[in-house]
Scaffold this active site. Structure first.
Site: not given
Ligand code: ASP
Length: 310
Positions: A169, A197-199, A221-223
């Site tokens: 991202t 899916r929306v993060g 990071g991990h949404g």
């Molecule tokens: N945060 C983003 C998501 O989960 C992914 C990322 O930051 O790389 O969609």
């Protein structure tokens, strides 16, 4: 007063063959954002310009080169926020817009809403005459072949990101000469995500937040982990409690790791021009321009500097 811009190109286990292009990409984006600020542009203009540079760069997972969902399609999310007024605009699940950050800004400036999704976002783009691109124009050969290799969301992410739930991202934060702050974040999400899916990225207080009274943050990071701890707002609440932006980011990322086992990164700037780029993943490409000096790094504790080329 001097202006500062900080950008990131995503927190994850960036492989060596993408390392140089990622660092070059964030350096170019930070310089673009800074040149906007230097000409007297606002923090909002600077973060939009910096993010657009990265959306157009296929090395990053946003705009052109975005990760593909389980149907092999792009679905893009973005947010922008103005620390002067707390106005924000976001889009989610848009397919054929090359620069979702600009569409997010239009949502903020031209509608009474904070977020438009999917077909509604596309109809709005059409109504304001924003150019669309054929959906496949945003798909790179690299991403198509990665998608073909990794058939499932979980297995693909684990393999690809070395147990780090993350991908590349992009985001930017800035403080302008008037002391106003802004943030922007843009992503294709995580490869093989479910359709729809929306993060965290387009969600206010999670993927980004900006408030002139404390600072501006863009997360990566991990949404699903970032959403649980509302990472951007968590960092700023620690700044409000008197922590430096670096301490606030480190404490909040550590909390996310301890509480929900999530890895990620954040960039932060304060109205008093403190800034930080922090991550708990293996790597995060980041760059900052502060008083004509370009700072950048990729690995933990790395901080290189050079003079900004005029
Ligand atoms: N945060 C983003 C998501 O989960 C992914 C990322 O930051 O790389 O969609």
């Amino acid at each position: 007063m001097s202006a500062v811009v900080v950008v990131h190109g995503g927190a994850w286990a960036i492989p060596d063959d993408l390392a140089k292009a990622s660092v070059d990409g964030v350096k170019a984006a930070a310089c673009e954002g800074f040149s906007v600020l230097k000409k007297g542009g606002s923090a909002l203009d600077a973060v939009e310009a910096a993010v657009k540079v990265m959306e157009d760069n296929t090395v990053f997972n946003s705009g052109h080169g975005a990760a593909l969902n389980s149907d092999g399609e792009v679905e893009l999310d973005a947010i922008i926020m103005d620390g002067r007024t707390l106005a924000s605009g976001a889009v989610s699940s848009v397919k054929n817009i090359a620069n979702p950050v600009s569409l997010a800004r239009a949502v903020m400036e031209k509608t009474a809403h904070s977020m438009l999704t999917s077909r509604g976002a596309n109809l709005f783009a059409e109504s304001i005459g924003m150019a669309t691109v054929p959906t496949d124009a945003l798909v790179t050969e690299y991403e198509r072949s990665e998608w073909t290799k990794h058939k499932t969301y979980a297995a693909g992410v684990m393999e690809d990101f070395n147990s780090q739930w993350a991908h590349d991202t992009v985001g930017a934060v800035a403080v302008d000469c008037a002391g106003n702050v802004a943030c922007a974040t843009s992503t294709g999400g995580i490869r093989n995500k479910m359709v729809g899916r929306v993060g965290d990225s387009p969600i206010i207080g999670c993927g980004g937040y900006a408030d002139n009274s404390s600072g501006a943050v863009s997360c990566t990071g991990h949404g699903e982990s970032i959403l649980k701890v509302t990472l951007a707002r968590l960092i700023l609440s620690r700044v409000e409690q008197g922590k430096t932006v670096a301490e606030a980011s480190q404490m909040s990322l550590r909390y996310m790791s301890d509480r929900v086992c999530g890895a990620g990164g954040a960039i932060v700037v304060s109205p008093s021009r403190q800034w930080a780029a922090t991550f708990t993943t293996e790597r995060m490409a980041w760059a900052a321009v502060d008083q004509d000096v370009l700072w950048y790094g990729l690995n933990p504790k790395e901080r290189f500097k050079e003079q900004v080329s005029q």
